[in-house]
Design a protein around this motif. Structure first.
Motif, PDB file in Angstrom:
ATOM      1  N   GLY A  54      34.489  26.255  45.516  1.00 57.76           N
ATOM      2  CA  GLY A  54      34.356  25.150  46.547  1.00 57.76           C
ATOM      3  C   GLY A  54      34.695  25.203  48.039  1.00 57.76           C
ATOM      4  N   GLY A  55      35.833  25.503  48.322  1.00 59.64           N
ATOM      5  CA  GLY A  55      36.381  25.525  49.622  1.00 59.64           C
ATOM      6  C   GLY A  55      37.278  25.148  49.897  1.00 59.64           C
ATOM      7  N   VAL A  56      37.451  23.786  49.017  1.00 60.16           N
ATOM      8  CA  VAL A  56      38.969  22.825  49.204  1.00 60.16           C
ATOM      9  C   VAL A  56      39.627  22.665  47.865  1.00 60.16           C
ATOM     10  CG1 VAL A  56      39.274  20.574  49.294  1.00 60.16           C
ATOM     11  CG2 VAL A  56      37.287  21.555  50.839  1.00 60.16           C
ATOM     12  N   MET A  57      41.131  22.729  47.632  1.00 58.53           N
ATOM     13  CA  MET A  57      41.504  22.361  46.395  1.00 58.53           C
ATOM     14  C   MET A  57      43.021  22.161  46.791  1.00 58.53           C
ATOM     15  SD  MET A  57      41.120  25.715  44.236  1.00 58.53           S
ATOM     16  CE  MET A  57      42.170  25.233  42.996  1.00 58.53           C
ATOM     17  N   GLY A  58      43.822  21.176  46.064  1.00 58.71           N
ATOM     18  CA  GLY A  58      44.596  20.859  45.829  1.00 58.71           C
ATOM     19  C   GLY A  58      46.132  21.854  45.770  1.00 58.71           C
ATOM     20  N   LEU A  59      47.107  21.953  45.886  1.00 58.83           N
ATOM     21  CA  LEU A  59      48.320  22.294  45.625  1.00 58.83           C
ATOM     22  C   LEU A  59      48.199  22.642  43.907  1.00 58.83           C
ATOM     23  CD1 LEU A  59      51.245  22.038  48.125  1.00 58.83           C
ATOM     24  CD2 LEU A  59      49.556  24.570  47.989  1.00 58.83           C
ATOM     25  N   SER A  60      48.029  21.299  42.857  1.00 60.06           N
ATOM     26  CA  SER A  60      48.207  21.843  42.170  1.00 60.06           C
ATOM     27  C   SER A  60      47.289  22.069  41.129  1.00 60.06           C
ATOM     28  CB  SER A  60      48.172  20.394  41.010  1.00 60.06           C
ATOM     29  OG  SER A  60      46.862  19.555  41.561  1.00 60.06           O
ATOM     30  N   GLN A  61      45.973  22.035  42.009  1.00 66.74           N
ATOM     31  CA  GLN A  61      44.934  22.855  41.280  1.00 66.74           C
ATOM     32  C   GLN A  61      45.107  24.823  41.473  1.00 66.74           C
ATOM     33  OE1 GLN A  61      41.951  20.324  43.788  1.00 66.74           O
ATOM     34  NE2 GLN A  61      40.682  20.980  42.045  1.00 66.74           N
ATOM     35  N   LEU A  62      45.129  25.170  42.618  1.00 70.94           N
ATOM     36  CA  LEU A  62      45.736  26.468  43.133  1.00 70.94           C
ATOM     37  C   LEU A  62      46.949  26.500  42.220  1.00 70.94           C
ATOM     38  CD1 LEU A  62      46.048  26.605  46.565  1.00 70.94           C
ATOM     39  CD2 LEU A  62      44.545  27.195  45.951  1.00 70.94           C
ATOM     40  N   ALA A  63      48.255  26.007  41.627  1.00 68.76           N
ATOM     41  CA  ALA A  63      48.498  26.370  40.660  1.00 68.76           C
ATOM     42  C   ALA A  63      48.102  26.708  39.345  1.00 68.76           C
ATOM     43  CB  ALA A  63      49.991  25.354  40.301  1.00 68.76           C
ATOM     44  N   VAL A  64      47.319  25.785  38.956  1.00 63.73           N
ATOM     45  CA  VAL A  64      46.562  26.143  37.624  1.00 63.73           C
ATOM     46  C   VAL A  64      45.650  27.574  37.604  1.00 63.73           C
ATOM     47  CG1 VAL A  64      44.451  24.970  35.870  1.00 63.73           C
ATOM     48  CG2 VAL A  64      46.610  23.712  36.858  1.00 63.73           C
ATOM     49  N   GLU A  65      45.050  27.933  38.422  1.00 64.54           N
ATOM     50  CA  GLU A  65      43.924  29.163  38.705  1.00 64.54           C
ATOM     51  C   GLU A  65      44.533  30.282  39.137  1.00 64.54           C
ATOM     52  OE1 GLU A  65      40.520  28.944  38.094  1.00 64.54           O
ATOM     53  OE2 GLU A  65      40.702  26.484  37.800  1.00 64.54           O
ATOM     54  N   SER A  66      45.635  29.977  39.356  1.00 60.51           N
ATOM     55  CA  SER A  66      45.979  31.151  39.685  1.00 60.51           C
ATOM     56  C   SER A  66      47.612  31.347  39.608  1.00 60.51           C
ATOM     57  CB  SER A  66      46.851  30.858  41.298  1.00 60.51           C
ATOM     58  OG  SER A  66      48.292  30.598  41.568  1.00 60.51           O
ATOM     59  N   GLY A  67      48.115  30.754  38.549  1.00 58.52           N
ATOM     60  CA  GLY A  67      48.681  30.814  37.328  1.00 58.52           C
ATOM     61  C   GLY A  67      50.477  31.223  38.501  1.00 58.52           C
ATOM     62  N   PHE A  68      50.390  31.340  39.473  1.00 62.18           N
ATOM     63  CA  PHE A  68      51.928  31.669  40.381  1.00 62.18           C
ATOM     64  C   PHE A  68      52.702  30.194  40.341  1.00 62.18           C
ATOM     65  CE2 PHE A  68      48.685  33.884  43.349  1.00 62.18           C
ATOM     66  CZ  PHE A  68      49.363  35.294  42.474  1.00 62.18           C
ATOM     67  N   PRO A  69      53.674  29.857  40.696  1.00 63.36           N
ATOM     68  CA  PRO A  69      54.872  28.938  41.038  1.00 63.36           C
ATOM     69  C   PRO A  69      54.540  28.837  41.919  1.00 63.36           C
ATOM     70  CG  PRO A  69      55.954  31.288  40.255  1.00 63.36           C
ATOM     71  CD  PRO A  69      54.989  31.390  40.989  1.00 63.36           C
ATOM     72  N   LEU A  70      54.434  27.534  41.796  1.00 63.00           N
ATOM     73  CA  LEU A  70      54.013  25.920  43.311  1.00 63.00           C
ATOM     74  C   LEU A  70      55.192  26.463  44.401  1.00 63.00           C
ATOM     75  CD1 LEU A  70      54.032  22.304  41.662  1.00 63.00           C
ATOM     76  CD2 LEU A  70      52.371  23.611  42.773  1.00 63.00           C
ATOM     77  N   PRO A  71      56.076  26.813  43.824  1.00 62.34           N
ATOM     78  CA  PRO A  71      57.216  27.734  45.845  1.00 62.34           C
ATOM     79  C   PRO A  71      56.491  28.375  46.317  1.00 62.34           C
ATOM     80  CG  PRO A  71      58.850  26.485  43.735  1.00 62.34           C
ATOM     81  CD  PRO A  71      57.458  26.813  43.637  1.00 62.34           C
ATOM     82  N   THR A  72      56.229  29.191  44.951  1.00 66.07           N
ATOM     83  CA  THR A  72      54.882  30.516  46.055  1.00 66.07           C
ATOM     84  C   THR A  72      54.165  30.564  46.406  1.00 66.07           C
ATOM     85  OG1 THR A  72      55.968  31.523  44.555  1.00 66.07           O
ATOM     86  CG2 THR A  72      54.272  33.030  45.452  1.00 66.07           C
ATOM     87  N   ILE A  73      52.858  29.476  45.655  1.00 66.93           N
ATOM     88  CA  ILE A  73      51.975  29.009  46.743  1.00 66.93           C
ATOM     89  C   ILE A  73      52.135  28.086  48.181  1.00 66.93           C
ATOM     90  CG2 ILE A  73      50.086  27.171  45.640  1.00 66.93           C
ATOM     91  CD1 ILE A  73      50.271  28.003  43.361  1.00 66.93           C
TER      92      ILE A  73
END
Length: 281
Positions: A54-73
């Motif tokens: 949908g073109g808008v996301m939060g950091l925690s959502q990105l972490a869930v979807e990508s599997g990357f560590p939060l500091p990396t994101i």
């Protein structure tokens, strides 16, 4: 006359990343990045995730979807914001940034050039207007078109962006999308009525997607514009990573877009879609 076409493959939803499988997901991502610059690969992956949600996301959502560590994101997102490819909303979520328009414009030009000969062959064979469209966030964007032999102005023109629930290209692309993602899209966009034929409830639309998935093509029966009929097939995805979600279609006035013409059009559209996929490979 029955209209036959090979069924579209069912695409299962990728399960969200959790604490148990996050390490596996990151390792897989790193393995795919071998031989390249990992930070660039991750940045593009984050942009793809935002675009498909949908073109808008939060950091925690990105972490869930990508599997990357939060500091990396956080580092990647901060860089993308500085470059203009993301922007931070007042809600502290991140949205696609204006600088992506430069890439989008060049991409649309490339797709138009690439698709034109295949669309011209469709017009030569079938006589009606041929289109290439893509699923861009929550909208269908028409990126290439060759007009039919008969003069008729329709909503399908290059640059036009419409909701997917009332178009053949939208239906065929959503038929290859997991049901929860389709539900989320419909919640975000709604299902406004454009004509008496527009599907405006999720249950009926879901049944239409089932039919589309089974037969391998979608039909718009005057659902976006009165008196216009359209048939579309999806362009096959090529390669291990998902690319643009594309579909090819023909459209014209309902009296000319007979069942007999649709029966002829479906295999021709599949041939054009396969040729476009080969060119994109």
């Amino acid at each position: 006359m029955p209209i036959g076409a090979p069924p579209l493959p069912h695409i299962d939803r990728i399960l969200p990343i959790n604490e148990k499988n996050a390490g596996v997901a990151v390792a897989a991502e790193e393995s795919r990045s071998t031989g390249g610059v990992q930070s660039i690969a991750r940045a593009f992956r984050l942009l793809e995730i935002v675009a498909t949600n949908g073109g808008v996301m939060g950091l925690s959502q990105l972490a869930v979807e990508s599997g990357f560590p939060l500091p990396t994101i956080h580092r990647a997102v901060r860089t993308l914001v500085d470059l203009g490819y993301l922007r931070q909303e007042p809600s502290r979520q991140y949205a696609l940034g204006p600088r992506l328009l430069l890439l989008a414009e060049s991409s649309s030009t490339m797709l138009n050039t690439l698709a034109a000969p295949h669309l011209r062959r469709l017009v030569d064979e079938l006589g009606e207007t041929a289109n290439l469209a893509l699923l861009d966030s929550d909208r269908i964007a028409y990126v290439a078109q060759v007009p039919g032999r008969h003069s008729m102005r329709m909503f399908t023109e290059v640059g036009r962006r419409v909701l997917p629930h009332c178009t053949a290209v939208g239906k065929v692309l959503l038929s290859t999308t997991a049901a929860p993602e389709v539900h989320d899209l419909l919640v975000r966009t709604g299902m406004p009525r454009y004509t008496d034929h527009t599907l405006t409830d999720e249950v009926s639309f879901g049944a239409e997607l089932d039919r589309t998935r089974e037969r391998g093509y979608a039909v718009d029966e005057g659902e976006q514009e009165v008196g216009v009929r359209c048939v579309a097939v999806a362009v096959p995805q090529v390669g291990p990573r998902p690319g643009a979600r594309l579909a090819v279609s023909i459209s014209g006035p309902a009296p000319r877009m007979t069942d007999e013409l649709l029966a002829e059009a479906v295999p021709a559209l599949h041939r054009a879609a396969a040729a476009i996929a080969d060119d994109l490979a």
